[in-house]
Design an enzyme around this catalytic site. Structure first.
Site, PDB file in Angstrom:
ATOM      1  N   TRP A  31      14.264  32.005   5.424  1.00 44.56           N
ATOM      2  CA  TRP A  31      13.735  31.587   6.560  1.00 44.56           C
ATOM      3  C   TRP A  31      14.751  31.064   8.491  1.00 44.56           C
ATOM      4  O   TRP A  31      15.486  30.760   8.335  1.00 44.56           O
ATOM      5  CB  TRP A  31      12.497  30.628   6.280  1.00 44.56           C
ATOM      6  CG  TRP A  31      10.794  30.973   6.487  1.00 44.56           C
ATOM      7  CD1 TRP A  31      10.211  30.853   7.006  1.00 44.56           C
ATOM      8  CD2 TRP A  31      10.837  31.488   4.455  1.00 44.56           C
ATOM      9  NE1 TRP A  31       8.948  31.468   6.031  1.00 44.56           N
ATOM     10  CE2 TRP A  31       9.192  31.821   5.151  1.00 44.56           C
ATOM     11  CE3 TRP A  31      11.251  31.369   3.618  1.00 44.56           C
ATOM     12  CZ2 TRP A  31       9.265  31.795   3.284  1.00 44.56           C
ATOM     13  CZ3 TRP A  31      11.300  31.884   2.567  1.00 44.56           C
ATOM     14  CH2 TRP A  31       9.511  32.264   2.459  1.00 44.56           C
ATOM     15  N   TRP A  33      14.302  29.311  11.306  1.00 46.21           N
ATOM     16  CA  TRP A  33      14.388  27.835  11.294  1.00 46.21           C
ATOM     17  C   TRP A  33      15.638  27.218  10.936  1.00 46.21           C
ATOM     18  O   TRP A  33      16.023  25.858  10.582  1.00 46.21           O
ATOM     19  CB  TRP A  33      13.448  26.709  12.442  1.00 46.21           C
ATOM     20  CG  TRP A  33      11.842  26.509  11.802  1.00 46.21           C
ATOM     21  CD1 TRP A  33      11.480  26.825  10.824  1.00 46.21           C
ATOM     22  CD2 TRP A  33      11.525  25.462  12.422  1.00 46.21           C
ATOM     23  NE1 TRP A  33      10.860  26.888  10.590  1.00 46.21           N
ATOM     24  CE2 TRP A  33      10.430  26.010  11.567  1.00 46.21           C
ATOM     25  CE3 TRP A  33      11.836  24.573  13.670  1.00 46.21           C
ATOM     26  CZ2 TRP A  33       8.973  24.790  11.489  1.00 46.21           C
ATOM     27  CZ3 TRP A  33      10.203  24.032  13.929  1.00 46.21           C
ATOM     28  CH2 TRP A  33       9.119  23.931  13.277  1.00 46.21           C
ATOM     29  N   ASP A 161       2.333  25.757  10.571  1.00 45.07           N
ATOM     30  CA  ASP A 161       1.518  26.556   9.826  1.00 45.07           C
ATOM     31  C   ASP A 161      -0.187  25.840  10.558  1.00 45.07           C
ATOM     32  O   ASP A 161      -0.847  26.588  10.852  1.00 45.07           O
ATOM     33  CB  ASP A 161       1.716  25.847   8.531  1.00 45.07           C
ATOM     34  CG  ASP A 161       2.798  26.943   7.584  1.00 45.07           C
ATOM     35  OD1 ASP A 161       4.228  26.093   8.586  1.00 45.07           O
ATOM     36  OD2 ASP A 161       3.026  27.747   7.518  1.00 45.07           O
ATOM     37  N   ARG A 194      -1.301  21.867   0.200  1.00 39.39           N
ATOM     38  CA  ARG A 194      -0.741  23.547   1.041  1.00 39.39           C
ATOM     39  C   ARG A 194      -2.250  23.554   1.762  1.00 39.39           C
ATOM     40  O   ARG A 194      -3.287  23.555   1.392  1.00 39.39           O
ATOM     41  CB  ARG A 194      -0.505  24.512  -0.207  1.00 39.39           C
ATOM     42  CG  ARG A 194       0.798  24.090  -1.106  1.00 39.39           C
ATOM     43  CD  ARG A 194       1.706  24.614  -0.426  1.00 39.39           C
ATOM     44  NE  ARG A 194       2.080  25.609   0.362  1.00 39.39           N
ATOM     45  CZ  ARG A 194       2.761  26.097   1.319  1.00 39.39           C
ATOM     46  NH1 ARG A 194       3.737  25.692   1.092  1.00 39.39           N
ATOM     47  NH2 ARG A 194       2.598  27.374   1.786  1.00 39.39           N
ATOM     48  N   TRP A 347       1.236  20.445   6.455  1.00 38.93           N
ATOM     49  CA  TRP A 347       1.461  19.839   8.179  1.00 38.93           C
ATOM     50  C   TRP A 347       0.175  19.108   9.097  1.00 38.93           C
ATOM     51  O   TRP A 347      -0.148  18.927   9.678  1.00 38.93           O
ATOM     52  CB  TRP A 347       1.766  21.394   9.149  1.00 38.93           C
ATOM     53  CG  TRP A 347       2.754  21.425   9.120  1.00 38.93           C
ATOM     54  CD1 TRP A 347       3.105  22.506   8.081  1.00 38.93           C
ATOM     55  CD2 TRP A 347       4.062  21.555   9.608  1.00 38.93           C
ATOM     56  NE1 TRP A 347       4.357  23.045   8.154  1.00 38.93           N
ATOM     57  CE2 TRP A 347       5.374  22.042   9.213  1.00 38.93           C
ATOM     58  CE3 TRP A 347       4.607  20.548  10.369  1.00 38.93           C
ATOM     59  CZ2 TRP A 347       6.659  21.776   9.269  1.00 38.93           C
ATOM     60  CZ3 TRP A 347       6.163  19.950  10.864  1.00 38.93           C
ATOM     61  CH2 TRP A 347       7.115  20.748   9.948  1.00 38.93           C
ATOM     62  N   GLU A 390      10.038  18.391  -0.116  1.00 41.55           N
ATOM     63  CA  GLU A 390       9.772  19.345   1.738  1.00 41.55           C
ATOM     64  C   GLU A 390       9.197  17.723   2.533  1.00 41.55           C
ATOM     65  O   GLU A 390       9.195  18.137   4.263  1.00 41.55           O
ATOM     66  CB  GLU A 390       8.806  20.392   1.404  1.00 41.55           C
ATOM     67  CG  GLU A 390       8.701  21.378   2.774  1.00 41.55           C
ATOM     68  CD  GLU A 390       7.477  22.781   1.637  1.00 41.55           C
ATOM     69  OE1 GLU A 390       6.730  22.818   1.030  1.00 41.55           O
ATOM     70  OE2 GLU A 390       6.902  23.566   2.626  1.00 41.55           O
TER      71      GLU A 390
HETATM   72  C1  2M8 Z   1       6.386  27.256   5.707  1.00 44.97           C
HETATM   73  O1  2M8 Z   1       5.757  28.545   6.416  1.00 44.97           O
HETATM   74  C2  2M8 Z   1       5.992  29.268   4.586  1.00 44.97           C
HETATM   75  C3  2M8 Z   1       5.143  31.070   5.999  1.00 44.97           C
HETATM   76  O2  2M8 Z   1       6.123  31.295   6.394  1.00 44.97           O
HETATM   77  C4  2M8 Z   1       4.716  29.236   3.946  1.00 44.97           C
HETATM   78  O3  2M8 Z   1       3.675  27.640   4.776  1.00 44.97           O
HETATM   79  O4  2M8 Z   1       4.602  29.756   2.978  1.00 44.97           O
HETATM   80  C5  2M8 Z   1       6.307  26.307   6.841  1.00 44.97           C
HETATM   81  O5  2M8 Z   1       7.322  25.174   7.094  1.00 44.97           O
HETATM   82  C6  2M8 Z   1       7.715  26.520   7.735  1.00 44.97           C
HETATM   83  O6  2M8 Z   1       8.460  26.715   9.298  1.00 44.97           O
HETATM   84  C7  2M8 Z   1       9.314  27.137   7.536  1.00 44.97           C
HETATM   85  O7  2M8 Z   1       9.534  27.679   8.033  1.00 44.97           O
HETATM   86  C8  2M8 Z   1       9.245  27.518   6.055  1.00 44.97           C
HETATM   87  C9  2M8 Z   1       9.886  27.913   5.001  1.00 44.97           C
HETATM   88  O8  2M8 Z   1      10.496  26.637   5.275  1.00 44.97           O
HETATM   89  O9  2M8 Z   1       7.550  27.361   5.237  1.00 44.97           O
END
Ligand code: 2M8
Length: 419
Positions: A31, A33, A161, A194, A347, A390
């Site tokens: 991923w 960032w 998200d 989630r 989030w 996380e």
């Molecule tokens: C989260 O995003 C992914 C989808 O891309 C998910 O929910 O499955 C978010 O927190 C995103 O900002 C982050 O980059 C990713 C991986 O940590 O997880």
């Protein structure tokens, strides 16, 4: 084991060789960032490995400059939505490796600057700076809303998200036509932590719509979800400044990037709402107002407000215990005063280490050292007590989401270095 050793062990444990997974089971690919945060964490510890991380992310860069939010380095894993859902290979300009078609808040230039400060390497900069320049130009070309001058996002996955600020925009999406979603996340993490199934159906509807247009809706306002996200714009403004510094370091003209940073800061400044003492957000299909999410505070990270309004944001919002501040943990991702505050859901309220890191950087930028030190101390206490998870329940500090999470470990390393 020291906190720094424990943090490094998390990153090493998630290391897939060319890239560090955000976490072992929930997020098994690269991923965007997340990798940038890993680079910041490893900058002073293992610069060679950090350079590999930058290179592997840039392998996913599209011909037009976009650095996507996910890169699917070939490996057999059970994760949905995987490469088949994105179908990048059927799109013009996609790279050899499969990727998503969305973007993430662009932290990479900031990470490369941190890496260069810790371990200067001119040849590496000459290799990656033109790619960073192309990715920032891509934002200007593909994502600028001409009216506000801000960048538009097309999906919650491009920022935070299921943050409540996106609820109204998402409620406009008709998710009835989409096939059933195959959730792999809720096999690994409690469903209450989630997004909902309906959220996921909307997410997939948006991906399908974007895929039909090669992920390039023209104009951006045609996208069903078109949001002027403050965090993404603040992150890009800082990344433009960092890119300009990198360019000047190797004798390249940094004026485009410096001008872009100044334009973004001015555009963010125009979102200030004096009465609320906070920044407003806008969806191109309706006014989102002051959303009560931590997005409202992100202009601090980019140094947008003058000192007086910045002080107000810090005292009345960021550090206020009945809003985002310590009670006892901070920073909540949604104000405790908001009806949408949910302390356990993703989030929608929990504390995230990357948000704390952005806020600490913002506080330091203004010289608000006491608050920066307080937040750094709290953040390090939280990871010491609850591990590098996380996200965290803000009242109890309970670990939520995926355990052994790379960016929580990487940014703790950075915060330890600054102490
Ligand atoms: C989260 O995003 C992914 C989808 O891309 C998910 O929910 O499955 C978010 O927190 C995103 O900002 C982050 O980059 C990713 C991986 O940590 O997880």
């Amino acid at each position: 084991m020291s906190l720094a050793d424990a943090a490094l062990a998390v990153i090493r444990g998630n290391d897939a060789g060319e890239f560090v997974k955000p976490s072992e089971r929930l997020y098994p690919w690269q991923w965007n960032w997340d990798s940038a945060f890993v680079v910041i964490g490893l900058a002073g510890i293992d610069p060679d490995r950090a350079r590999t991380e930058v290179r592997s992310l840039l392998r996913g860069q599209w011909a037009d400059g976009m650095v996507p939010h996910m890169v699917f380095h070939p490996q057999p894993v059970d994760y949905w939505p995987g490469p088949d859902v994105w179908d990048s290979h059927g799109c013009e300009g996609a790279p050899g490796v499969a990727t998503s078609g969305l973007i993430a808040p662009p932290v990479l230039a900031t990470a490369v600057r941190a890496l260069d400060e810790a371990a200067p390497d001119d040849a590496f900069l000459e290799e990656v700076v033109p790619k960073l320049e192309a990715s920032h130009r891509w934002f200007q070309r593909e994502r600028t809303d001409p009216e506000s001058g801000l960048m538009v996002i097309f999906h919650g996955w491009e920022s935070a998200d299921n943050a409540p600020r996106f609820d109204r925009a998402l409620a406009r999406i008709d998710a009835n036509g989409v096939e059933p979603v195959r959730r792999t996340d809720t096999l690994r993490v409690a469903a209450e932590e989630r997004p909902t199934d309906l959220d996921y159906r909307c997410y997939l509807t948006l991906v399908r719509w974007l895929r039909e247009r090669g992920y390039r809706p023209d104009p951006p306002s045609a996208a069903p979800f078109a949001y002027l996200d403050l965090p993404l714009n603040a992150v890009l403004a800082v990344a433009e400044e960092d890119l300009a510094s990198l360019q000047e370091r190797i004798g390249v003209d940094g004026r485009r990037a410096r001008d872009a940073a100044a334009h973004l800061r001015a555009a963010l400044g125009a979102m200030w709402d004096e009465e609320a003492g906070a920044y407003r957000e806008r969806d191109l299909h309706g006014d989102a107002g002051v959303t009560g999410t931590v997005a409202d505070l992100f202009p601090l990270y980019a140094g947008v407000p003058d000192d007086a309004p910045a002080r107000r944001l810090v005292d009345e919002h960021l550090m206020a215990p009945d809003r985002f501040g310590p009670s006892p943990w901070a920073v909540t991702t949604v104000s405790r005063a908001s009806p949408d505050f949910d302390p356990r859901n993703y989030w929608r309220g929990p504390v995230w280490i990357n948000v704390n890191w952005f806020m600490i950087r913002g506080l330091e930028r203004y010289g608000f050292q006491a608050e920066a030190d307080q937040l750094r101390g709290l953040t390090l206490d939280l990871v010491s007590r609850s591990g590098f998870t996380e996200y965290y329940e803000p009242t109890t500090g309970e670990p939520l989401g995926s355990r052994e999470f790379s960016w929580s470990a990487a940014l703790a390393l950075d915060l330890l270095r600054e102490r």
